[in-house]
Write an enzyme that holds these catalytic residues in place. Structure first.
Site, PDB file in Angstrom:
ATOM      1  CB  SER A   1      -0.880  -0.034   1.245  1.00 14.30           C
ATOM      2  OG  SER A   1      -1.877   0.947   1.152  1.00 14.30           O
ATOM      3  CD  GLU A   2      -0.764   3.702  -3.473  1.00 12.75           C
ATOM      4  OE1 GLU A   2      -0.769   2.465  -3.308  1.00 12.75           O
ATOM      5  OE2 GLU A   2      -1.661   4.316  -4.098  1.00 12.75           O
ATOM      6  CG  ASN A   3      -0.674   4.197   3.203  1.00 17.82           C
ATOM      7  OD1 ASN A   3      -0.750   3.184   2.516  1.00 17.82           O
ATOM      8  ND2 ASN A   3      -1.140   4.255   4.425  1.00 17.82           N
TER       9      ASN A   3
END
Lengths: 220, 232
Positions: free
Chosen positions: A46-48
């Site tokens: 998840s790119e966060n």
């Protein structure tokens, strides 16, 4: 019959391989997590800043410091890692993610993708989509084949502002699974009960139709 | 503030020196890990014409959304701004200038700013409107665009624990943009949930070493959740 959203997710899930690191975009791509085949292990990125996204929390587990890129509360699975946004995009941009699945408004026969902006409408931003399409070698685009008004979204040339140039090599629509090669869509599979003629009619870009186009099958 | 003791004891002191027209870099992703009390202090001070660098712009009435109420932000660098009706209205009225920046590029521009790298090449955005007008170079047969570093007059950061030396650790995905923001401010202010005694934080587990940090304040946090999602 056109594929349902769930069937599209099921079909994409067949492309997962044991040991893959996978980034799933918002919408249909998110549903892919529900259909990971038995016996294979994938890590969801998840790119966060989370590698090893787990399931949604129970009421007791909800933690405001634990969210996914869609800003939903999530959990981390055993073996997860958490890191900064710069680290997260280093792994994305550096080509370390094995498979990226994301939605699009348009894809063209050169592998260009438009997914973030419709001029004249409110522009919300690209988020991480431009980094994801620039960084991944292996991208599957999920989208409906045509708009509600019947206009093809598989084009000779994208009409909307691009998210990335020449980066898409596979597309799954509600009608067909296609690969993009040498400036054309190659029809690989069709949805159950959907004719090659219908797919040809709804594809505005160059479409190569092999002699035999197998029909997808799904468990009831 | 003596020697290495970076603690301050009021939010007024924490944001001392902020003026209209300055650039403020803020950590946070959505409402997760945002320096909510430092933002509220900026609102209280009423400084205007700010340039804000942040992945998002809060929501109506919370986070950076607060600074929209009195039109304190004139320009923002962000990757996604879709959660805020007031923002939308100010954007459509041309009251706020928005520089949409891909999320990874935004993180790296902050990182570069703090690391003394003036610019870098990235493939992200090549061939798209983001690449227009930017220098292009080819490396090993692929095209890359030149993106410039970002630094700010202030960086505002939300940590979990810190010591008085300014060493900071973040909690879970509240880390996000905070470590890069912390490096890129001329004055970096970190608010945390707990200030602990020196030695309590394991040196090899520090996310932000104290050298980047000018002021530390302990606060209490609402930690609003944007999209509460639970399993059945």
């Amino acid at each position: 019959m056109a594929l349902t959203r769930e069937q599209m997710a099921q079909r994409v899930a067949r492309e997962l391989q044991d040991g893959f690191y996978v980034n799933l975009g918002i919408g249909i791509p998110t549903l892919v997590a529900n259909y990971i085949p038995d016996g294979i292990d994938v890590m969801l990125q998840s790119e966060n800043g989370l590698l090893g996204m787990g399931r949604f929390p129970s009421e007791e587990e909800v933690d405001p410091d634990m969210i996914n890129a869609g800003k939903q509360t999530v959990t981390a699975r055993p073996g997860a890692a958490i890191f900064s946004s710069a680290e997260s995009f280093a792994m994305i941009r550096g080509g370390h993610v094995d498979l990226t699945v994301l939605g699009a408004f348009e894809v063209d026969q050169e592998g260009n993708i438009a997914s973030w902006m419709v001029p004249g409408k409110l522009i919300k931003g690209m988020g991480g989509a431009m980094d994801l399409v620039a960084g991944a070698e292996n991208i599957i685009c999920t989208m409906t084949h045509a708009s509600k008004h019947g206009e093809s979204k598989l084009l000779e040339k994208c009409t909307l502002p691009l998210t990335g140039a020449g980066c898409i090599n596979r597309v799954l629509t509600d009608l067909a699974y296609m690969e993009i090669e040498n400036g054309a869509f190659i029809l690989k599979e069709r949805a159950p009960g959907v004719s090659v003629e219908e797919i040809v009619e709804k594809t505005a870009g160059k479409l190569v139709v092999p002699e035999h186009v197998p029909e997808m099958t799904f468990d009831a | 503030m003596a020697g290495f003791d970076k603690r301050v004891y009021s939010y007024e002191e924490a944001m001392q020196g902020i003026e209209s027209g300055m650039t403020v870099i803020a950590g946070g992703f959505g409402l997760c890990g945002i320096p909510e009390n430092l933002i509220a202090e900026i609102k209280r001070r009423g400084v205007k014409d700010l340039t804000v660098v942040s992945n998002n712009c809060g929501v109506d009435g919370f986070g950076l959304g607060l600074l929209l109420e009195d039109r304190q932000i004139s320009k923002i660098y962000a990757s996604y701004v879709g959660e805020n009706a007031l923002f939308e209205q100010q954007m459509l009225n041309d009251e706020i200038e928005v520089v949409l920046t891909p999320q990874g590029t935004l993180a790296e521009r902050m990182r570069a700013g703090g690391a003394g790298i003036p610019a870098f090449y990235t493939a992200t955005g090549y061939g798209t409107p983001i690449g227009e007008g930017k220098e292009v170079r080819e490396f090993n047969g692929r095209h890359y665009i030149l993106e410039e570093a970002i630094t700010g007059d202030f960086a505002i950061v939300k940590g979990w624990k810190a010591d008085r030396y300014g060493n900071v650790v973040y909690r879970h995905t509240a880390q996000n943009f905070n470590p890069m923001a912390a490096t890129a401010g001329r004055i970096t202010v970190v608010e945390v949930e707990e200030i602990v005694e020196p030695g309590e934080l394991e040196p090899s587990q520090i996310h932000t070493p104290g050298i980047y940090v000018d002021r530390i304040i302990q606060g209490s946090f609402e930690k609003r959740i944007e999209k509460r999602t639970v399993r059945d």
